[in-house]
Every structure is written in C-alpha cells, then in structure tokens.
Design an enzyme around this catalytic site. Structure first.
Site, PDB file in Angstrom:
ATOM      1  N   GLU A 137      43.622  73.519  51.297  1.00 58.64           N
ATOM      2  CA  GLU A 137      42.687  73.908  50.244  1.00 58.64           C
ATOM      3  C   GLU A 137      41.250  74.159  50.709  1.00 58.64           C
ATOM      4  OE1 GLU A 137      43.554  74.494  46.996  1.00 58.64           O
ATOM      5  OE2 GLU A 137      45.573  74.329  47.807  1.00 58.64           O
ATOM      6  N   SER A 417      81.148  91.276  39.853  1.00 55.72           N
ATOM      7  CA  SER A 417      81.459  92.547  39.193  1.00 55.72           C
ATOM      8  C   SER A 417      80.754  92.755  37.861  1.00 55.72           C
ATOM      9  CB  SER A 417      82.971  92.663  38.985  1.00 55.72           C
ATOM     10  OG  SER A 417      83.612  92.893  40.220  1.00 55.72           O
TER      11      SER A 417
END
Length: 824
Positions: A137, A417
């Site tokens: 940070e 499918s």
C-alpha cells in the site's frame, strides 16, 4: 502694478502644443517615457501599439500577477483548512453495523451478522507482516509526508480517463478514512481527509498510525483488522504468521472479495499476481532476501467459516448481492462493509423456496452419506424472468456455512453442450453457410462421423463424439437433440469462432469468461461461465433476442437516502429470427431428445443438456415463454475443492444433464409457474426451418415394456445421447421403457438399435418403437458394425451386450443408457 504677467529671469513662455515634462526627468528617461506613450522607444524607434488578437494574449506581467494571486489564494485556503478542520472522534463505522437484505415483497431475507474485530498492538504483528502491508500500500510510509499530492493527481487523472478508480492515498490517509471519516467518495470527504492526515502526522508517530491502519482495515470475510483476518483466513493468531501469509493478507487490502481464492477460485490468477507483487516489493525495498523469496510458496487460506446467521441460502444470496453492487460500481466493498444499508432484492420468496425444494427432492435426497462419490456433489441454480431480467430465485449450494463457494456464481466448471445453441444462433444471425455454400438451418445436413477432421479450420481439429459414435449424414436438429460434437465443431468453423464468441457475449456470457476463446473448440462448451451467466443468455433467447442485463437488486438505501442503481435497458442483441429459430430446435431437445425429462414441467419448454469434461459437471439449461432456469450438478472435493468426476454419484454410474438436473428443473418450473396460464412460444423462425414430418413407424409399439431389465433400457435414460424416456428406440438411440426383448435386445425390427446377429441388423428394418437399452441391451455377444446399421450405426453401439467388442455392443468405452453419458 501692470496687469501683464511678470516674466521671471531665465523663464520663457511654454508652447501649449508641447507636453510638459517633469523637472526630474533626465535624458536617460526620455526613451522610456516615449515608449510608454507609444511615441518612441529605445534608440528613438517607435514600438507598435498592441492591436487585434495580440490584445487577447496576456503579457508576462499579467501572467506573473495571476500566478502570485492564485498562490496567495491557495496558501490562504490551506491555512484556513488546516485551522478549521479538526481531528474528530472515531466514527460510528469503526464499529460497523449490519446490512439488512429483503425479498422483493419486503419479507426479511438475511442480515449479514456482527462485526468481527480484535485490536492488537503493533509489536504483536511480526515485522514481515507489517512490511508486507507497506509493500502493498505505501512503501515510502516511514520516510514520506502524510499525503502525496502527486499520487492523488495521478489517481484522479487515471480515474477520469477510464483507467479505473485508483486511490492515490497514503496509509495515513487510508487510516483517517477508516477511523475518523467514512468510505463515501465525495470531494468534501477527500478535503477533510487531506487536512486531518497532515495534522495526524504531526501529532502521532508513524508506528501509531500504522497500528491504527492495520487494526481498522477490512480484509473480507467480515474481518476487520489484521488479527481477525489472521483467524478468518489461516485459523491462527497474527503472531504466528510470516511473510507468505502476510503478503496474502496485504493483497486483500486492495480488493478483499475479488482476491479471496476460496470464495472466488476463478480469480486465483489475479490473487497470485497481487501476492507476487507484494513479495517482489519487499525484495525491492530490502525487507526480504531474494533467496528466501524464491523458496516461498503460496499459502492457501482455509475455507471460510461464515456466521451462522447466513446459513442455508442466505449467505449465497448476500454474497451474490454484494458482487452485483460492487461490480456495477453502485457502492464499493469497503463502504458496503461499514453497514447500515437496507437492500431489497429481486428474489421472490415462493420461487426461492420452490427451487430449494426441487433440488432437495430430485438431487440431494438421492445422495448417500456412505457413498464416497456423493460427498463431491454440488448444485447450482438460477432463475430469471425473461421479460424483466430480474433474478427470481438463486440456489448456491446445500448450506453457506458448509459449502462456502456459491455454485450459482462460480466460473470454473465447463458448461459443455449447453453452449451449442449459441453456435447455431450465431449461424442464423450471420447468415452463415456450410463449406458447400448451403445456408445453415435446422434441416441442413452435416456429417456426424466420429473424429471427422473439421474442414476450413486453421487449427487441426477432429473432436470425438460421445462414446466414439458415428452418425453419418444428419440434420442440425438431430445433431442438437443428440449433442453431436463433430457437427457443431464444423458449424463453429463455418460460422467463424469469433462470431460465435461475439454472439455468446451479446446474449449474456461475460467477455472475460475463462476459456471463452475464439477457437474451433468453443463449440464444445469448454468455457467456464457461471450458472447465472448461462441463465441470462438463455433468458435472452426466451425473450426473442432482447437482452436486459440481469438485475438482483431493486433498491438500496441508508438513513432514508437511496443510492442510484443501473438502469434496466433492454436491447435487441440478436435478431428475433435467430433467437426464435434456436428456440425451435431446443424445443425438439425437450420433445424427443436428451432433455425429455423436462416435459414433466407440463409447459411448452425448450432446453439443452450438457456435460463437462470427465463428467465433472452436468447441466440442464431451459426455458418456457415465462421463465428461464439453469440447474447444474458439479463435482468438487469437500476438503480441497478440487474438481472431481461424478461417476457413481446419485446412484448412477454417470450423472448427466438429462437426468437429475432436468428433473429438478421440471419440478421447480412447475411449482414456480403454478397458478399461471400456460403460454406457447410465439416464434418467427427462418425460412425452411420447420421440422419435417417424421414417417409413421413400420410397426406398432409394444403394448408393455419388457419385464427383464437385462436387455431393455431402464427408466432413467437422461444421457445426453441416450435416447428419451418414452418413445422407444429412435433411429439415433435406444429408448428407456421399450427396449428390446429379454433375449435378443431387439426383435427383427430393431436393426438400428442392435440385434443379436447380422440378419437383424440391416439399415432398412429398424423401427422407431423398438430399441436397445443400457450397456446390456443386445445379445451376450453384442452386435457388430453391421448389426447396428451402416449409415446410422448408433443402434449397434447401444444394443450390444457385455460381450460386445470395443466398437460395438456392450464393450464400449462408456456405455450409454441408464442416464450415463460422457462429456459433450
């Protein structure tokens, strides 16, 4: 005295036409005076007067004056702001509230629990963990000011130019936001943050600020502070963690939800990239030796243990709502975590309850605690109203406190499918033709030969059909009914894989879906879209090609103030003809194909079955004119979350989309639409797309099914290519209840579904009422290639008995029938 003016000595009258000069003027100043007057200049040259556009250009004196004025104003504003802004007491959000979630009718749905927080002193946090947070940070925290104006300007610019929202805040600023202010993104809050950070930096030590930051930051999993995070992710106190775990926790500061690899396994790559970024930063700053860095392995966090208040479906819904709001920038995750929000969802309680009951009745009741395969069973489901795009029901798993990852929103199982309809939609939408130039319609003929090399593909591709079956020349409609891979792989190349992908994205599949690549294999459903993604795409087909991005929230407010939500706009993303023609062939799948179990809903329906590679997931995706729903059964190890095949689960040798998923779909759809009038599909299909009239059967169907189940198919024939449950052996596969007799696997009319010798297996005598069955449908010796029919040898593949060889009869690699089909 005379009235005449008295002349002074040495004075002579002044000519009024000549300007007076100052007595102090000297020859040296005359040039400047002349220049200023515009009558002369240096060396006696006259400077031209500023005219025209030059008068609009500021002089350097004007620029300097403006700069000094702005600087003075800024200094005054800074002094005023520094004087006026005081360091406040800790905000209420430092002890965050709960959020309340409601059903669409206002009925309470969930509350996200109490805040999990435990403060620790900085000296209790190991140095590697502290430094990991700094590397993630603010690497210059100890040596730089409390604010970084340059970073703030850069972050603002990147946000404005569309490069994503960026903080630009130092750790001091983030701590001020967490502890003293709030998470709202306003200019007022940013100004206060700026001045408080400067004051705090003068009044508190860097160590105190870092300690406060690590104790107030949100790490996900309802964990506030580094100690709560250590317990939530690793089940340890913070003192027991080192650089590997510290780097992962530090990664979560950037995006707690997205980088939780247990909650979102599909984001593991992003989480690893962030983790590596932190560790590499520690090496760069001299906080970690490169040799030690090379030995570090990713510390997999433990499975989450959510609050009991989020048990059942509640936790999955809360997680999905949070993702919905943050992904659409309605609110950021950290702000939402401060609590106090009242959120009304689109979910309808009666339909939500109906979905849970259907999954319980048709799937979970079939599991056996003593069956090892059943331990791996996971179920995901979603249901959308096609007309509105509202999600009306969501099923994430058996219980959020037991199976933390939502099976409704995860994106790591292949859709199989169920992707094939998007290929056909793309073909109609783009007016595509076969390699021979024939327009692609439901009645277009394709070669369904197993492992047939795809023509026109830049990448060599020859996919297998289920159980290595060959179908010869068949129509697109039949290929859809039977999920013939060789046909759809060729069709995808005929259309163009890029166009297929674009169509899928237009229908509702996210463009960044893993494995959604423009390759010929796209037709086989290797992409790992979520159940909710697939439901949105099928809802678009149900809505005649009009897509309204799904909605999960209708209102969010705090203290009586509503937050704006995304507008629900419906767009025609594919033509009505393309969508409706696709619906017509998906109706055939339900009427007489692999999705026959869906007919139990008692409504006109269209749908498609699907199976993931190695049978790790089985899907049924379908819709009525009023409701689109997807159900998927997935296999995953309960301890490691590793995907597992479903062989042997639910009392079946193999689980497929036409079995339990379609049955659960049918029960839910019937219950969800109970009390409403059944409506038929209003379709506008392409020319020459009408289904041809089938010839009448050559013989009457047997009045009663065979009594001996050794040769006839049993009831559950939901395999993706295994035939339907009621019609007997059609040309493409064996049937369930009307299989061959108990001695021959088919009388002399059963040629296409397997016989016991060559005399009964020609291609001209197969009837539509007589069929092979399970793996043992034929005689003990199985049929050879000639007994199954030549042009369409499916019967021989299905009808042979246990003694059949590897290409015929019962000796197939994966016997069909009984609802057991391989991936397709």
């Amino acid at each position: 005295m005379s009235d005449e003016p008295q002349q002074q000595p040495g004075w002579s009258p002044r000519d009024p036409s000549v300007p007076a000069s100052h007595p102090d003027d000297s020859p040296a100043d005359s040039g400047a005076t002349d220049e200023a007057a515009g009558t002369g200049g240096k060396n006696g040259k006259k400077r031209p007067r500023r005219t025209g556009w030059r008068r609009l250009v500021p002089t350097w004196r004007m620029l300097l004056g403006a700069f000094l004025l702005v600087a003075l104003l800024l200094c005054g504003a800074f002094v005023a702001g520094y004087t006026m802004v005081k360091i406040p007491a800790a905000n209420d959000a430092a002890t965050a509230q709960s959020n309340v979630y409601l059903y669409a009718d206002g009925t309470p749905l969930a509350r996200d629990g109490e805040v999990n927080r435990q403060n620790v002193a900085l000296d209790q946090i190991p140095k590697p963990v502290q430094r990991a947070a700094l590397a993630a940070e603010d690497r210059g925290f100890y040596g730089e000011p409390a604010v970084d104006p340059q970073a703030m300007v850069r972050a603002a610019w990147n946000t404005l130019t569309g490069k994503g929202k960026q903080s630009g805040s130092t750790i001091t600023q983030q701590y001020v936001k967490n502890y003293y202010l709030g998470q709202e993104q306003t200019i007022t809050r940013k100004v206060k943050e700026f001045f408080i950070a400067i004051k705090l930096n003068r009044e508190s030590s860097k160590d105190d600020i870092l300690e406060g930051y690590l104790n107030t930051s949100y790490f996900g999993r309802n964990a506030y502070g580094i100690q709560a995070a250590a317990q939530a992710y690793y089940g340890k106190d913070i003192e027991a963690l080192g650089a590997p775990e510290g780097a992962y926790l530090a990664s979560l500061l950037n995006s707690p939800n997205a980088y939780d690899v247990a909650t979102h396994p599909e984001n593991r790559g992003q989480a690893l990239a962030r983790w590596n970024y932190v560790l590499d930063g520690m090496v760069k700053e001299g906080w970690l030796q490169q040799t030690d860095r090379a030995k570090i392995k990713f510390p997999q966090p433990q499975q989450a243990k959510p609050a009991s208040g989020l048990s059942g479906q509640r936790g999955y819904i809360v997680q999905a709502v949070e993702d919905y709001l943050t992904d659409r920038n309605v609110i950021d995750e950290k702000t939402l975590s401060t609590g106090g929000y009242r959120i009304t969802t689109t979910l309808e309680k009666p339909r939500q309850d109906a979905f849970v009951k259907a999954v319980t009745d048709k799937i979970m009741k079939k599991t056996d605690k003593d069956n090892k395969a059943d331990r791996n069973v996971r179920v995901g489901g979603a249901s959308i109203d096609p007309a509105t795009g509202n999600v009306v029901a969501l099923y994430g798993g058996i219980d959020y406190t037991k199976q933390y990852v939502s099976n409704a929103t995860r994106r790591d199982f292949q859709v199989g499918s169920t992707f094939k309809p998007f290929v056909f939609t793309a073909a109609v939408e783009n007016g595509s033709t076969t390699q021979a130039g024939v327009p692609i319609t439901p009645n277009t003929m394709y070669d369904g030969t197993n492992k047939r090399p795809v023509e026109g593909s830049a990448i060599p591709f020859a996919p297998e059909n289920e159980d290595d079956r060959s179908y010869g020349q068949i129509t697109v409609r039949t290929a859809t009914d039977r999920s013939v891979n060789s046909v759809y792989a060729q069709m995808a190349v005929d259309v163009g894989p890029k166009k297929v992908k674009d169509t899928a994205v237009a229908l509702g599949i996210p463009e960044n879906t893993p494995e959604l690549n423009a390759y010929p294999s796209i037709s086989l459903g290797v992409a790992t879209a979520s159940v909710l993604d697939m439901t949105e795409a099928y809802a678009t087909l149900a809505n005649h090609g009009k897509r309204g991005a799904h909605a999960l929230v209708t209102k969010i407010s705090k203290n009586g103030t509503d937050l704006p939500l995304p507008r629900q706009e419906t767009q025609q993303v594919v033509s009505r003809t393309a969508a409706d023609t696709t619906t017509s062939i998906l109706q055939s799948v339900v009427d007489g194909g692999t999705g026959a179990a869906a007919k139990a809903a008692g409504r006109p329906a269209a749908g498609k079955t699907g199976t993931a590679e190695e049978d790790k997931a089985a899907w049924f995706a379908g819709y009525t004119p009023d409701l689109a729903t997807v159900v998927a059964v997935m296999g995953a190890d309960p301890d490691t979350a590793v995907q597992k095949p479903l062989y042997g689960a639910l009392g079946q040798r193999r689980v497929n989309g036409g079995g339990a998923p379609a049955e659960a779909w049918a029960q839910y759809t019937a219950d969800a639409l109970k009390g409403t009038e059944a409506t038929t599909f209003d379709l506008e299909i392409e020319a020459d797309a009408e289904a041809p009239v089938d010839p009448p059967p050559s013989r009457e169907q047997p009045a009663t099914p065979p009594q001996d189940g050794t040769t006839g198919g049993d009831r559950d024939t939901g395999g993706d290519n295994g035939g339907t449950a009621t019609d007997g052996g059609q040309q493409q596969g064996g049937q369930a209840n009307t299989g061959g007799n108990d001695t021959t696997g088919g009388d002399p009319t059963g040629g296409t579904t397997g016989g016991n010798d060559a005399s009964t297996g020609d291609t001209t005598t197969g009837a539509t009422t007589d069929g092979g069955a399970d793996a043992t449908g034929g005689a003990d010796t199985g049929g050879n290639d000639t007994t199954g029919g030549i042009d369409n040898p499916v019967g021989g593949l299905l009808g042979g008995g246990d003694g059949g060889d590897g290409n015929t009869g019962g000796g197939n690699r994966r016997p069909a029938g009984n609802g057991n089909a391989p991936p397709n």
